[in-house]
Design a protein around this motif. Structure first.
Motif, short mmCIF file in Angstrom:
data_model
loop_
_atom_site.label_atom_id
_atom_site.label_comp_id
_atom_site.label_asym_id
_atom_site.label_seq_id
_atom_site.Cartn_x
_atom_site.Cartn_y
_atom_site.Cartn_z
N ALA A 61 -5.77 4.10 -2.41
CA ALA A 61 -5.91 3.26 -3.61
C ALA A 61 -4.89 2.14 -3.56
O ALA A 61 -5.20 0.98 -3.87
CB ALA A 61 -5.75 4.10 -4.87
N SER A 64 -5.83 -0.31 -0.81
CA SER A 64 -6.97 -1.18 -1.16
C SER A 64 -6.51 -2.46 -1.83
O SER A 64 -7.21 -3.49 -1.77
CB SER A 64 -7.93 -0.43 -2.09
OG SER A 64 -7.41 -0.31 -3.41
N GLN A 65 -5.34 -2.43 -2.46
CA GLN A 65 -4.81 -3.61 -3.14
C GLN A 65 -3.92 -4.46 -2.24
O GLN A 65 -3.50 -5.55 -2.63
CB GLN A 65 -4.04 -3.18 -4.39
CG GLN A 65 -4.85 -2.31 -5.35
CD GLN A 65 -6.15 -2.97 -5.76
OE1 GLN A 65 -6.14 -3.98 -6.48
NE2 GLN A 65 -7.28 -2.42 -5.33
N THR A 93 -13.32 6.25 -7.07
CA THR A 93 -12.39 5.27 -7.64
C THR A 93 -11.80 4.40 -6.55
O THR A 93 -11.73 3.16 -6.67
CB THR A 93 -11.28 5.97 -8.43
OG1 THR A 93 -11.85 6.73 -9.49
CG2 THR A 93 -10.30 4.96 -9.01
N VAL A 94 -11.37 5.02 -5.44
CA VAL A 94 -10.84 4.25 -4.31
C VAL A 94 -11.91 3.33 -3.75
O VAL A 94 -11.64 2.16 -3.43
CB VAL A 94 -10.31 5.19 -3.21
CG1 VAL A 94 -9.86 4.39 -1.99
CG2 VAL A 94 -9.16 6.03 -3.72
N VAL A 96 -14.50 1.97 -5.21
CA VAL A 96 -14.74 0.84 -6.09
C VAL A 96 -13.58 -0.16 -6.02
O VAL A 96 -13.78 -1.37 -5.92
CB VAL A 96 -14.96 1.32 -7.53
CG1 VAL A 96 -14.95 0.15 -8.51
CG2 VAL A 96 -16.28 2.08 -7.65
N LEU A 97 -12.34 0.34 -6.05
CA LEU A 97 -11.19 -0.54 -5.96
C LEU A 97 -11.17 -1.33 -4.66
O LEU A 97 -10.72 -2.48 -4.62
CB LEU A 97 -9.89 0.28 -6.07
CG LEU A 97 -9.52 0.81 -7.46
CD1 LEU A 97 -8.35 1.77 -7.35
CD2 LEU A 97 -9.19 -0.34 -8.40
N SER A 98 -11.66 -0.73 -3.58
CA SER A 98 -11.61 -1.38 -2.27
C SER A 98 -12.82 -2.26 -2.00
O SER A 98 -12.89 -2.90 -0.94
CB SER A 98 -11.50 -0.33 -1.16
OG SER A 98 -12.70 0.41 -1.06
N SER A 169 -20.49 5.20 -7.05
CA SER A 169 -20.41 4.30 -5.90
C SER A 169 -21.43 4.76 -4.87
O SER A 169 -21.13 5.53 -3.95
CB SER A 169 -19.00 4.31 -5.30
OG SER A 169 -18.85 3.33 -4.31
#
Length: 347
Positions: A61, A64-65, A93-94, A96-98, A169
Motif C-alpha cells: 500500500a 503504491s504511493q 484496497t492495495v 485500487v490504490l495502485s 477490484s
C-alpha cells in the motif's frame, strides 16, 4: 531460448531490529529505483517473527504511493495465518490504490507454527484447512459476489447497498499467483487458474537434477491449466548477483555468500528431497552464459531476480543495475516504458 519479456525482482525487505523504519524506507526506495530503471515488477517477501516485512499488503500500500506503473507483487503470503475474507479486503484496497498493479502470490502452510499457531487462531487450528482450500476461499471472495439474498442490503450513512467485499477490484482475480514447488502444488494451481511462481527451490520427484525437476513442473502446469483462456503466467526466479559494478571487497563478499550456500545444491535435502538451484554469482558474461544454458529459463518469458538476504541498499541497486543493463538485454528483454535508466548507481 525464449526471449525474456518481463523482468522483475524479489527483495526480502530486511531491516535492523533496532531501526525497522530505516530498512523499510530503504526497501521503498529500492522499489522506486527499480521502476526508474525499467523493471516490470517489484516483489516483496512476507515473513513472520523475523526482521523483514510481516505484512506484504501494508507494505505494498505504501509502495503504491511511491511508484506509478511497476507491478507490485507478494511472494509469498503464507495463507495459513490469514483470514481469507479480511486478507481479500486488504488486497483489493492495495489493488485500487495502485491502479490495478497488484500481483498477489500465496503459499500454503504456517512457518513457525509451533510458536504462532495459538496466537493467530482461536480453537484447535491443527484441524483447520490451512492449505489449498483457504486460498480458494480467498479467490472466491475476490470475485465480489453479493452476500445474502437479492433483497439483502446494508445501511450506512447516506447509502444503502447490496453487501459484498469492498472495495471491489474485478481484475485482481487474474493476478493471483501460487508458489509451486511440487507436482501436486502446480497441478492444483493450474486447475484453479492461478499464475505460477517457481524459484530456486523445488521438490525432486523422480530426479536429482534441479532443472529437470523444474521443467517437469512447468510442463505439468501448462498441460493442466484451466480454464484454457486464463493468462497462465509463469514467473521463474533465480538468485543473480553480477560482479561487474561491484568493488573488489564487495566482489569477494558476494563470492563468499555463494560459496557458503553451494553445498546445499549438490544433492536432495531431507525427506521431501528438496533441490536448490546454484546462485548465479559472476561477471555478466558468465551469468548470461549460464542462463542461456538453463533449459528452465529458456522455457519461460518472465524472469525474477531473487535478491539475497542481508545485503544492503547499495548492493541491491548495483545488482539490479548490472542485471538490467548488462544481462537482461542479452536475453531479449526490453523495458516497456520510455525514459528508463535515469536512476543510476550512486558512487
Amino acid at each position: 531460448m525464449s526471449a525474456i519479456r518481463s523482468l522483475s525482482f524479489l527483495t526480502p525487505g530486511n531491516y535492523p531490529d533496532d531501526d525497522p523504519r530505516a530498512g523499510l524506507e530503504a526497501t521503498l526506495r529500492l522499489f522506486e529505483f527499480g521502476e526508474a530503471e525499467g523493471f516490470d515488477g517489484a516483489w516483496i517477501r512476507q515473513r513472520h517473527l523475523e526482521h523483514g516485512v510481516s505484512s506484504a499488503a501494508v507494505f505494498l500500500a505504501a509502495a503504491s504511493q511511491r511508484t506509478g506503473h511497476v507491478e507490485l507483487g507478494t511472494a509469498v503470503i503464507p495463507i495459513g495465518y490469514e483470514n481469507p475474507f479480511r486478507l481479500a479486503e486488504d488486497l483489493t484496497t492495495v489493488d485500487v490504490l495502485s491502479g490495478g498493479r497488484l500481483q498477489a502470490g500465496f503459499s500454503t502452510g504456517m512457518p513457525h507454527a509451533e510458536l504462532l499457531g495459538d496466537l493467530v487462531h482461536d480453537g484447535d487450528w491443527r484441524g483447520y484447512d490451512l492449505a489449498y482450500g483457504r486460498i480458494a476461499r480467498l479467490a472466491h471472495h475476490l470475485r465480489g459476489e453479493y452476500l445474502g439474498g437479492p433483497d439483502t442490503v446494508v445501511h450506512s450513512p447516506g447509502n444503502v447497498q447490496r453487501p459484498r467485499l469492498q472495495p471491489h477490484s474485478p481484475g485482481l482475480t487474474d493476478r493471483l499467483w501460487y508458489g509451486g514447488g511440487s507436482l501436486r502444488s502446480v497441478r492444483w494451481a493450474a486447475e484453479q487458474g492461478l499464475n505460477l511462481l517457481t524459484g530456486n527451490i523445488v521438490q525432486g520427484e523422480g530426479t536429482d537434477d534441479f532443472v529437470a525437476a523444474q521443467l517437469a513442473l512447468i510442463a505439468e502446469y501448462r498441460r493442466l491449466l484451466l480454464p484454457p483462456d486464463r493468462p497462465g503466467r509463469i514467473a521463474l526466479g533465480r538468485v543473480i548477483v553480477p560482479l561487474d559494478g561491484a568493488d573488489a571487497a564487495t566482489r569477494e563478499r558476494y563470492r563468499r555468500y555463494a560459496a557458503a550456500r553451494h553445498e546445499r545444491t549438490l544433492k536432495p535435502m531431507g525427506e521431501r528431497r528438496i533441490l536448490f538451484a546454484p546462485d548465479l554469482v559472476g561477471t555478466s558474461d558468465e551469468i548470461v552464459e549460464r542462463l542461456q544454458a538453463d533449459a528452465a529459463v529458456s522455457a519461460v518469458s518472465e524472469l525474477r531476480l531473487e535478491l539475497p538476504y542481508e545485503f544492503d541498499e547499495h548492493d541491491y541497486e548495483q545488482i539490479l543495475y548490472d542485471a538490467r543493463t548488462l544481462i537482461a538485454p542479452r536475453l531479449g528483454w526490453r523495458p516497456a516504458t520510455s525514459g528508463v535508466g535515469s536512476a543510476g548507481i550512486p558512487a
